[in-house]
Scaffold this motif. Structure first.
Motif, PDB file in Angstrom:
ATOM      1  N   SER A  56       0.827  -1.206   0.000  1.00  0.00           N
ATOM      2  CA  SER A  56       0.000   0.000   0.000  1.00  0.00           C
ATOM      3  C   SER A  56       0.863   1.257   0.000  1.00  0.00           C
ATOM      4  O   SER A  56       0.612   2.203  -0.754  1.00  0.00           O
TER       5      SER A  56
ATOM      6  N   GLU B 142      -5.963  -5.290  -1.786  1.00  0.00           N
ATOM      7  CA  GLU B 142      -6.615  -6.483  -1.264  1.00  0.00           C
ATOM      8  C   GLU B 142      -6.209  -7.692  -2.088  1.00  0.00           C
ATOM      9  O   GLU B 142      -5.675  -7.552  -3.193  1.00  0.00           O
TER      10      GLU B 142
ATOM     11  N   LYS C 105      -5.840   1.452  -0.678  1.00  0.00           N
ATOM     12  CA  LYS C 105      -6.280   0.117  -0.275  1.00  0.00           C
ATOM     13  C   LYS C 105      -5.833  -0.922  -1.289  1.00  0.00           C
ATOM     14  O   LYS C 105      -6.002  -0.750  -2.490  1.00  0.00           O
TER      15      LYS C 105
END
Length: 353
Positions: free
Chosen positions: A7, A34, A32
């Motif tokens: 990140s 993921e 963000k």
């Protein structure tokens, strides 16, 4: 590389794109990432390009491409792929730290030099104002470090104007452009700076140059006397002190029979990021005629090194290990970047302060 590290790496790439002028957006406070979803590629993904596209006035895939360019040499990343409307997909690597440290040490102070501007010729108009002279001299060195032919007109400069010469093509200028042919431009590209005195007698060469180069060309130079103080508030002192600390770590490591050798992963994200950014910073500084970018980057590198230095060598009864050898190699690489960057600015890197 952890998801938090990734990140920060992507955030840093966005910030660099904004600093370079490639993106005109507000840098988000965080990005963000993921786990990649089924059907995706790589191990992690981010939709940051889609988030920034509207404010940037570009398509998400264009934004993703700009960010991807600034992630290609990021430590810890094996690859970055753009999928769908503009998702960034990341594949991590476990040996990137080792490769970066070895690349820095193999290149030495020339780490970050390249050929991105090869084939470009830039000549600067003759100047007499002290700060303009120092900035022009430094920018010439930056351009040459990236493969350009650069020089100042007049004097004994190897690219000085000779009978029949015409100004060289500028960066970004296409063959046939008339940018260099406007009235007043026949004497070369002009360096625009806010005037400042080059006070070597009072400050010495290093502080005098830092006072003129650390500030952006349109800003007033730094005050001279504070640059002579050995204090953490003095940016020049921090950079040179960080380099001297590396030299002492290497001496103490030799006394402990610890040879720098990157053998195992080291947790030093900020320092790895600074080392990995160095080539991009040098290129951007050359393109934008902005030596202050190099100075600011050296400060960031020094701060990361000073925060890391206490972990390098064994403490107390701790026995030397592969971890210490790896940390010492990383510290040596950081010192190499600091020395190379200071050299570009025409400033010395002392072994002791």
């Amino acid at each position: 590389m952890t998801p938090a590290d990734l990140s920060l790496t992507v955030l840093h790439a966005v910030r660099r794109a904004v600093d370079d002028g490639a993106l005109r957006v507000e840098v988000p406070p965080r990005i963000k990432v993921e786990r990649a979803r089924p059907g995706g590629t790589g191990e992690y993904a981010s939709n940051i390009a889609l988030t920034l596209a509207r404010s940037a006035g570009r398509s998400a895939r264009e934004v993703a491409g700009i960010i991807e360019e600034r992630l290609r040499d990021a430590p810890g990343l094996r690859g970055v792929e753009i999928t769908g409307p503009g998702f960034l997909n990341f594949t991590l690597r476990s040996d990137a730290g080792s490769e970066l440290v070895r690349a820095v040490l193999a290149a030495g102070p020339a780490y970050g030099h390249g050929t991105a501007l090869a084939g470009t010729t830039v000549r600067f108009a003759e100047v007499t104002e002290p700060r303009a002279v120092i900035v022009a001299e430094t920018v010439v060195g930056l351009l040459r470090s990236q493969g350009a032919e650069a020089g100042r007109l007049g004097g004994d400069d190897p690219l000085g104007e000779r009978k029949g010469d015409r100004p060289g093509r500028r960066i970004g200028e296409r063959k046939g452009d008339r940018m260099g042919e406007r009235k007043g431009d026949r004497l070369g590209e002009r360096i625009h700076v806010r005037p400042g005195a080059y006070d070597v007698e009072a400050l010495g060469v290093d502080a005098a140059r830092w006072s003129l180069l650390r500030a952006a060309p349109h800003d007033r130079p730094l005050d001279g006397p504070p640059l002579l103080a050995q204090h953490e508030r003095n940016s020049l002192f921090r950079v040179r002190y960080a380099y001297s600390r590396v030299r002492r770590l290497l001496v103490h490591g030799e006394q402990l029979r610890i040879t720098p050798s990157y053998e195992t992963s080291v947790d030093a994200h900020e320092l790895f990021g600074a080392l990995g950014d160095h080539p991009t910073v040098l290129l951007a500084a050359a393109r934008h005629r902005a030596p202050d970018r190099v100075a600011r980057h050296l400060e960031a590198t020094a701060d990361a090194l000073l925060a890391f230095q206490h972990t390098v060598l064994p403490l107390g009864d701790e026995k030397p290990s592969a971890a210490h050898r790896s940390r010492l190699a990383l510290a040596e690489a950081a010192g190499t970047v600091l020395a190379g960057g200071l050299s570009v600015l025409g400033i010395s890197a002392p072994d002791r302060i």
